[in-house]
Design a protein around this motif. Structure first.
Motif, PDB file in Angstrom:
ATOM      1  N   ARG A  42       0.831  -1.203   0.000  1.00  0.00           N
ATOM      2  CA  ARG A  42       0.000   0.000   0.000  1.00  0.00           C
ATOM      3  C   ARG A  42       0.868   1.256   0.000  1.00  0.00           C
ATOM      4  N   THR A  43       1.993   1.245   0.718  1.00  0.00           N
ATOM      5  CA  THR A  43       2.896   2.401   0.716  1.00  0.00           C
ATOM      6  C   THR A  43       3.401   2.682  -0.689  1.00  0.00           C
ATOM      7  N   LEU A  95       0.595   4.197  -2.699  1.00  0.00           N
ATOM      8  CA  LEU A  95       0.341   5.592  -2.381  1.00  0.00           C
ATOM      9  C   LEU A  95       1.405   6.499  -2.989  1.00  0.00           C
ATOM     10  N   ASN A 112      -5.376  17.467   2.210  1.00  0.00           N
ATOM     11  CA  ASN A 112      -6.299  16.350   2.437  1.00  0.00           C
ATOM     12  C   ASN A 112      -5.582  15.008   2.275  1.00  0.00           C
ATOM     13  N   PRO A 113      -4.540  14.748   3.064  1.00  0.00           N
ATOM     14  CA  PRO A 113      -3.783  13.502   2.893  1.00  0.00           C
ATOM     15  C   PRO A 113      -4.604  12.255   3.182  1.00  0.00           C
ATOM     16  N   ASP A 114      -5.691  12.415   3.942  1.00  0.00           N
ATOM     17  CA  ASP A 114      -6.515  11.254   4.278  1.00  0.00           C
ATOM     18  C   ASP A 114      -7.197  10.650   3.065  1.00  0.00           C
ATOM     19  N   ILE A 115      -7.266  11.412   1.964  1.00  0.00           N
ATOM     20  CA  ILE A 115      -7.926  10.900   0.769  1.00  0.00           C
ATOM     21  C   ILE A 115      -7.107   9.797   0.105  1.00  0.00           C
ATOM     22  N   PRO A 174      -5.183   7.133   1.408  1.00  0.00           N
ATOM     23  CA  PRO A 174      -5.518   5.756   1.810  1.00  0.00           C
ATOM     24  C   PRO A 174      -6.899   5.329   1.335  1.00  0.00           C
ATOM     25  N   GLU A 175      -7.845   6.267   1.340  1.00  0.00           N
ATOM     26  CA  GLU A 175      -9.193   5.939   0.865  1.00  0.00           C
ATOM     27  C   GLU A 175      -9.175   5.572  -0.613  1.00  0.00           C
ATOM     28  N   GLU A 215      -7.544   2.132  -0.989  1.00  0.00           N
ATOM     29  CA  GLU A 215      -8.457   1.044  -0.623  1.00  0.00           C
ATOM     30  C   GLU A 215      -9.504   0.834  -1.711  1.00  0.00           C
TER      31      GLU A 215
END
Length: 231
Positions: free
Chosen positions: A3-4, A7, A40-43, A45-46, A49
């Motif tokens: 995943r890293t 990203l 908005n770094p949280d976007i 991982p979303e 996924e």
């Protein structure tokens, strides 16, 4: 790690040429894209996924019903169950061994659960055990052998025979069937299915239109089962 890497590639894509093409539809420039991602770094991982789920669904669609169609007898739980969990397993896999009680827990909690086992021998010495397991399935004693083989520990010829005796197999018939064309085809198919689904190790799972990899625990598997139930 996977995943890293994804990203990192995604950031590069969205910030580079691919990002320019994508975000031009909304009128945003490269600097605005970067600012948005930083804010908005949280976007990320979303998005990762969602992308993984999309790819998983595509791979499952490509293999169709082949992955849930059990080798005759190679089933745990309710053979006539209306909900299916598929496990790709190897008797030499420590994580498969630790997952065995989780599967038993799920079977006890879900009376309609059919667990299709796909023998996928990837560890040294495991293929003989996998072949004997399919021979046990032929004799209607798959569950007994499956459990006994994990109790024995990492497979070797003596432990495979001990598990077969414990399960009450007709050893002469089992040994003959273990090297039959039917068993050859099943193991080859399981390897091909694992490759098509992008699995890299055991245990790997299929349920509820999704794939899971590793000893993910009973809670994650139950969520996938619930999704398969439509609940």
């Amino acid at each position: 790690m996977a995943r890293t890497l994804f990203l990192t590639a995604l950031v590069a894509l969205l910030s580079g040429f691919g990002g320019a093409a994508l975000w031009s539809l909304s009128g945003l420039g490269d600097s605005q894209v970067r600012q948005y991602l930083v804010a908005n770094p949280d976007i990320l991982p979303e998005m990762a996924e969602a992308f993984e789920q999309q790819q998983s669904a595509k791979r499952l669609a490509d293999v169709g019903d082949d992955v849930t169609r059990a080798f005759p007898g190679a089933v745990l739980g309710n053979p006539q169950g209306t909900v299916t969990l598929v496990e790709f397993t190897d008797y030499g896999c420590t994580y498969c061994r630790t997952s065995l009680p989780h599967v038993e827990q799920l079977i006890a909690a879900n009376p309609q659960l059919k667990v299709v086992i796909r023998e996928w021998p990837i560890f040294q010495g495991s293929e003989e055990a996998a072949r004997m397991a399919l021979a046990a399935a032929k004799q209607g004693k798959y569950t007994a052998f499956h459990n006994a083989m994990f109790i024995q520990g990492p497979p070797n010829p003596a432990r495979v025979e001990a598990a077969a005796r414990s399960a009450g197999l007709d050893l002469a018939a089992a040994r003959a069937y273990a090297v039959s064309p039917e068993v050859d085809v099943e193991i080859a198919q399981n390897r091909a299915l694992a490759d098509q689904l992008g699995f890299t190790g055991t245990p790997s799972w299929v349920a509820g239109g999704q794939t899971l990899v590793g000893a993910v625990g009973p809670e994650s598997l139950q969520r996938a089962i619930d999704q398969a139930k439509g609940t």
